[in-house]
Write an enzyme that holds these catalytic residues in place. Structure first.
Site: not given
Lengths: 405, 405
Positions: A12, A100, A124, A127, A129, A131, A185, A196, A200
């Site tokens: 990221v 997150k 933002e 949650v 990515g 969107i 993964e 995960d 979220k």
């Protein structure tokens, strides 16, 4: 000039640097000022990469530099992320993150610290990515009571469910393939066990309720028990199976769960396939809406992080969003939540039909090709506790999957 | 206390009053102040309705009342809406509207007037009804260059296209049915000729480019020529037909068109059915995203209007969004835009195949049950001007529909 420090040059972090390189002009225009990355914190050096001139190895250099307005935490994990975020906020720096796990675990506290220091803690990207969902919830759906949020919030498991549904592939095969092409993964537990998605939906539930929803309170069931047979029944019912993270709210009552669901084909989430994510929202005035896009990946996530940097740059001395307080919200018990249940039993339908109707009440039977020696049925709406009591009277239950309406 | 005046107690206006009644507490909390409707302007009286005590018949009473902070224009049409909006802005009042015709026709000028008076002109409800799209574009997708927006922006025509596709009903039959159950107006021209969608894509194009895109410059073709036969070919190609309003942008070049399109079944917009709207957005970092919901209707539209009132209440003495300038953007010529074209010709494929390949280059032929005495083909990517030159060499073209990729 607004100075930014990026903590972590991983997937990221390098995406954020790339978005700034590509879209510098748009970013400056929207922020109303020049926004520049001054530091990138990483333990490593990147001698071949122009980022090298921004690389620092010591967080102290960033936190003690008064010219740094915005710290971008894209390291992931709880430590040292928590300490770095906390200290940045206390030093009067805005923090933007995609982490997150940290938001779900310490969101209320970090939001409070941000407010006390007149800065923002924005997430933002944590949650969905790329969107936009958090900002629409807090700044667009402001005249609605949000009664439901149901999301496909994990791309890995949605990719797997899609392959299993459309190609009839079985779980192990699909997991191996997803790992081979980088969609899962090496250790897929956080995805396939629903952890995960759970973090979220905890974040979204906290935003909607204004109180701390602890992710540990949310009943979470992964996709590891979903089989090709389940998919065959779903097809028979003109439905799909998706891992959903869902919260429903009625006045002060809030229920939340993460689990595989039978979802009717006409539901807007049913056609969300592959690694895409989507978030369905029901507001009491708005009605149904859905937000769809890339829920993960370097550039989409970086897009959301960079948009939060723009927001922090615009409002850097003013806390624009409080999101939620530290008051803990007690969730409704899973056993009291009402819905329909899809049940598979071994044996012949004829032998069990009467007992099933006597125990579960009104049910609809389903049979599917390739599922010999067993049968399925879908119950009427009932409490999960009632379902469990009824199911306990049978020793031939193969599998239960909750049904979304 | 923030005072609001609603101009027009029609469908949307009464919806706004209802949203305030239902969600007053949430609205006040998000606005950070008490927001109250002080006046409702309408020529009529409503003696049976509690709104009666707010009713005024004279706009002068509203514009001259200094306590009115926000004027909500939900009358529709160009006059007197334009005059009322202009005078409200000049009087230092924020204006919120759902009136796409006015925004498309005079947006740049009214935005300038708002800025000069340090107030806001907000119109989230003018595009996509309840779907948040304008605010996400200007405050969430701030780090992306938006390269494409393609929307199903008109519920009436999407309802009709859905019925024709899934039920094989023909155009006249479906239009009558849509009129009978209130999904289409007695005079359906604005919907079925694409004029409504055209104004909406003009607004979105203006926001994305920052310049005035004149709706009269956008080539607009409605759905009146779409037949059951077209739908049969679409099915054969694993595609659907939708009325799309689309803009694509590359640096300073911008193309926009409203027309029925052949859309592959796997496109996220393909499964948007019935009266629902959806807006697909492609950003250079974000990738693909889609916003889905109720594009019209009393309560969804009122939800978006009320959310804009909250926004105006929060920032009532500060222009937060400039959106676009008065500089007019010249669109790319329709003839230079490249895409694929689906063509139906009368006669037998065998008789024409060689001439078609010689004229159009690479094509793929399609035949569909129930379409005897004719055949179809889809071209490779070509400029629309080239397509027209090629098609002009044949006198047996029945219909052409553009294809989306």
């Amino acid at each position: 000039m607004i100075s930014v420090a990026v903590l972590g040059y991983g997937t990221v972090g390098s995406g954020v640097v790339e978005v700034f390189r590509q879209n510098q002009e748009k970013i400056d225009r929207c922020a109303g000022d020049q926004v520049r990355i001054k530091y990138v914190l990483d333990l490593r050096d990147f001698p071949e990469d122009p980022v090298q001139e921004l690389i620092v190895h010591d967080f102290e250099k960033i936190v003690s530099d008064e010219s740094v307005d915005i710290v971008v935490e894209v390291m992931g994990g709880l430590e040292p992320a928590y300490t770095f975020v906390k200290r940045s906020l206390e030093a009067g720096k805005n923090v933007v993150t995609s982490n997150k796990a940290l938001v779900a675990a310490h969101g209320a506290e970090l939001l409070k610290t941000a407010k006390e220091n007149h800065v923002n803690y924005l997430f933002e990207a944590s949650v969905g990515g790329g969107i936009p969902i958090i900002r629409p919830l807090v700044s667009s759906l402001t005249a609605d009571e949000i009664e439901e949020i149901t999301g496909i919030l994990n791309g890995t498991t949605n990719y797997m469910m899609t392959k299993m549904f459309y190609e009839g592939a079985d779980y192990d095969e699909v997991l191996k393939e997803a790992q081979a092409n980088g969609f899962a993964e090496r250790n897929p537990e956080a995805d396939v066990e629903g952890m995960d998605a759970c973090r979220k939906i905890a974040i979204l539930s906290s935003i909607v309720s204004g109180k701390q929803v602890d992710f540990r309170d949310i009943y979470t069931e992964g996709i590891t028990k979903i089989t090709v047979q389940d998919m065959r029944y779903a097809k028979q019912m003109n439905a799909v199976i998706k891992l959903l993270a869902t919260m429903k709210r009625d006045e002060e009552k809030l229920e939340a769960v993460v689990a595989p669901f039978i979802l009717p084909a006409e539901h807007p989430l049913a056609s969300v396939n592959g690694v895409f994510n989507a978030i369905f929202v029901h507001g009491n005035a708005l009605g149904d809406a859905m937000f769809y896009g890339s829920g993960a990946g370097k550039m989409p996530t970086a897009s959301a992080v960079a948009a939060d940097i723009v927001e922090a740059a615009k409002y850097r001395n003013e806390t624009i969003c409080e999101y939620w307080s530290g008051e803990r919200l007690e969730l409704e018990s899973r056993l009291d939540v009402k819905r329909k249940f899809f049940v598979r039993m071994s044996g012949s339908r004829a032998a069990y039909e009467e007992r099933i109707r006597n125990t579960f009440g009104k049910v609809e039977f389903v049979e599917a090709d390739g599922c010999e020696g067993e049968f399925g049925f879908i119950t009427d709406v009932m409490k999960e506790g009632e379902y469990e009591d009824a199911a306990a009277r049978f020793d031939n239950v193969i599998h239960m999957i909750r049904a979304a309406s």
